[in-house]
Design a protein around this motif. Sequence first.
Motif, PDB file in Angstrom:
ATOM      1  N   VAL A   8       4.454   8.955   1.065  1.00 26.79           N
ATOM      2  CA  VAL A   8       4.086   7.558   1.417  1.00 26.79           C
ATOM      3  C   VAL A   8       3.474   7.634   0.741  1.00 26.79           C
ATOM      4  O   VAL A   8       3.182   7.620   0.046  1.00 26.79           O
ATOM      5  N   LEU A   9       4.605   5.609  -0.200  1.00 27.05           N
ATOM      6  CA  LEU A   9       4.296   5.605  -1.331  1.00 27.05           C
ATOM      7  C   LEU A   9       3.078   4.237  -1.069  1.00 27.05           C
ATOM      8  O   LEU A   9       3.503   3.755  -0.145  1.00 27.05           O
ATOM      9  N   ASP A  10       1.708   4.127  -1.727  1.00 25.24           N
ATOM     10  CA  ASP A  10       1.487   2.937  -1.904  1.00 25.24           C
ATOM     11  C   ASP A  10       1.214   2.041  -3.497  1.00 25.24           C
ATOM     12  O   ASP A  10       0.577   2.487  -4.537  1.00 25.24           O
ATOM     13  N   GLY A  14       4.601  -3.728  -9.835  1.00 22.65           N
ATOM     14  CA  GLY A  14       4.972  -4.061 -10.907  1.00 22.65           C
ATOM     15  C   GLY A  14       5.073  -2.279 -11.585  1.00 22.65           C
ATOM     16  O   GLY A  14       5.931  -1.742 -12.140  1.00 22.65           O
ATOM     17  N   GLU A  15       4.423  -1.602 -10.823  1.00 20.74           N
ATOM     18  CA  GLU A  15       4.470  -0.223 -10.767  1.00 20.74           C
ATOM     19  C   GLU A  15       5.989   0.799 -10.458  1.00 20.74           C
ATOM     20  O   GLU A  15       6.642   0.270  -9.478  1.00 20.74           O
ATOM     21  N   CYS A  35      11.810  -3.147  -2.644  1.00 25.78           N
ATOM     22  CA  CYS A  35      12.071  -3.127  -4.067  1.00 25.78           C
ATOM     23  C   CYS A  35      13.007  -2.302  -4.757  1.00 25.78           C
ATOM     24  O   CYS A  35      13.396  -2.662  -3.538  1.00 25.78           O
ATOM     25  N   GLN A  36      13.079  -2.120  -5.671  1.00 23.41           N
ATOM     26  CA  GLN A  36      14.195  -1.646  -6.159  1.00 23.41           C
ATOM     27  C   GLN A  36      14.168   0.354  -6.307  1.00 23.41           C
ATOM     28  O   GLN A  36      13.429   0.500  -7.127  1.00 23.41           O
ATOM     29  N   ALA A  95       8.595  -4.766  -7.698  1.00 20.63           N
ATOM     30  CA  ALA A  95       7.792  -6.668  -8.421  1.00 20.63           C
ATOM     31  C   ALA A  95       6.495  -7.094  -7.777  1.00 20.63           C
ATOM     32  O   ALA A  95       5.633  -7.350  -8.355  1.00 20.63           O
ATOM     33  N   ALA A  96       6.728  -6.903  -6.325  1.00 16.84           N
ATOM     34  CA  ALA A  96       5.763  -7.429  -5.945  1.00 16.84           C
ATOM     35  C   ALA A  96       4.333  -6.453  -4.963  1.00 16.84           C
ATOM     36  O   ALA A  96       3.238  -6.886  -4.914  1.00 16.84           O
ATOM     37  N   GLY A  97       4.387  -4.537  -5.073  1.00 13.62           N
ATOM     38  CA  GLY A  97       4.175  -3.876  -4.455  1.00 13.62           C
ATOM     39  C   GLY A  97       4.005  -4.221  -3.442  1.00 13.62           C
ATOM     40  O   GLY A  97       4.995  -4.654  -1.871  1.00 13.62           O
ATOM     41  N   GLY A  98       4.042  -2.742  -2.742  1.00 16.98           N
ATOM     42  CA  GLY A  98       4.146  -2.632  -1.431  1.00 16.98           C
ATOM     43  C   GLY A  98       4.066  -0.800  -0.894  1.00 16.98           C
ATOM     44  O   GLY A  98       3.648  -0.205  -1.883  1.00 16.98           O
TER      45      GLY A  98
END
Length: 290
Positions: A8-10, A14-15, A35-36, A95-98
């Motif tokens: 699980v990634l936070d 932009g990361e 995400c892309q 781009a917006a994080g998540g």
Amino acid sequence: MEWTRLMVLDLAPGEVYAHTSGECEWIVLPLSGGCQVHCRALPNPASPEFEARGPGQSLGSGPEEFQLHGRDGVFSGIADFVYLPRDADAEIRSAAGGRFALAGARCETRLPARYGPAADVPVELRGAGHCSRQVNNFAAAGPGGFDCDRLIAVEVLTPGGNWSSYPPHKHDEHHPGEESRLEEIYYFEIAPHGDTPGLGYQRVTPSPVGKTDILTEVRTGDAVLIPDGWHGPSMAAPGHDMYYLNVMAGPGATREWLIRDHPDHGWIRGSWDGQDVDPRLPFSRTEDHR
């Protein structure tokens, strides 16, 4: 765990997270945000090129990019997802994080990388009354399901106060046509009530071949590993809706989900006849496009 994997990634805005799939197939599933995903197959002499599975699904040996629109959170709708094959490199950028789940399984066959749109995810309502829950079968096994080599993955949403994964059931032995041997991971998110964090409980009891014995409180971000045993119920505290991501895989030659109910509790299914499904279901299908 021998067969199943979960990350699980936070990600901050932009990361970028760099991922190597190795001997596993993976599904990238947004839990919140979009995400892309950029995927590049690594050289594999046994399978130098992927075969096309439909429009836009042929990777060859070159890179491919997928845009996942995502959602505000797990209770706000269904998310797009991407399948990553074994022996591939990937980058996940938000781009917006998540927050993003990577559900994986050891596998032998390298399938093409593919996009799974939220609109195509089958939604199933199981149980009745206080045993009602919703299952988003985005990578379930069976005819017409999303194609994986070994990985089986679904989302389950349970209204506050209900019991889910009930009656207790197991899949830790191989009995053709009756039960499949599958490990399982439960990843939880629990809805808060105002400023009060949510909580729930998970029970796993020993089976004839399994020793797992767990009764644990679960909160957002917790995972329960179930290599064997009767599992259930998953109990949502009143006022706190429960979400869990199920990740399953095993050694069987056929990718299938066959379960055996606990002999002391399987009768509960008959009591659902004539009961209505909880009116709080289904949760919204509207995904947050971003």
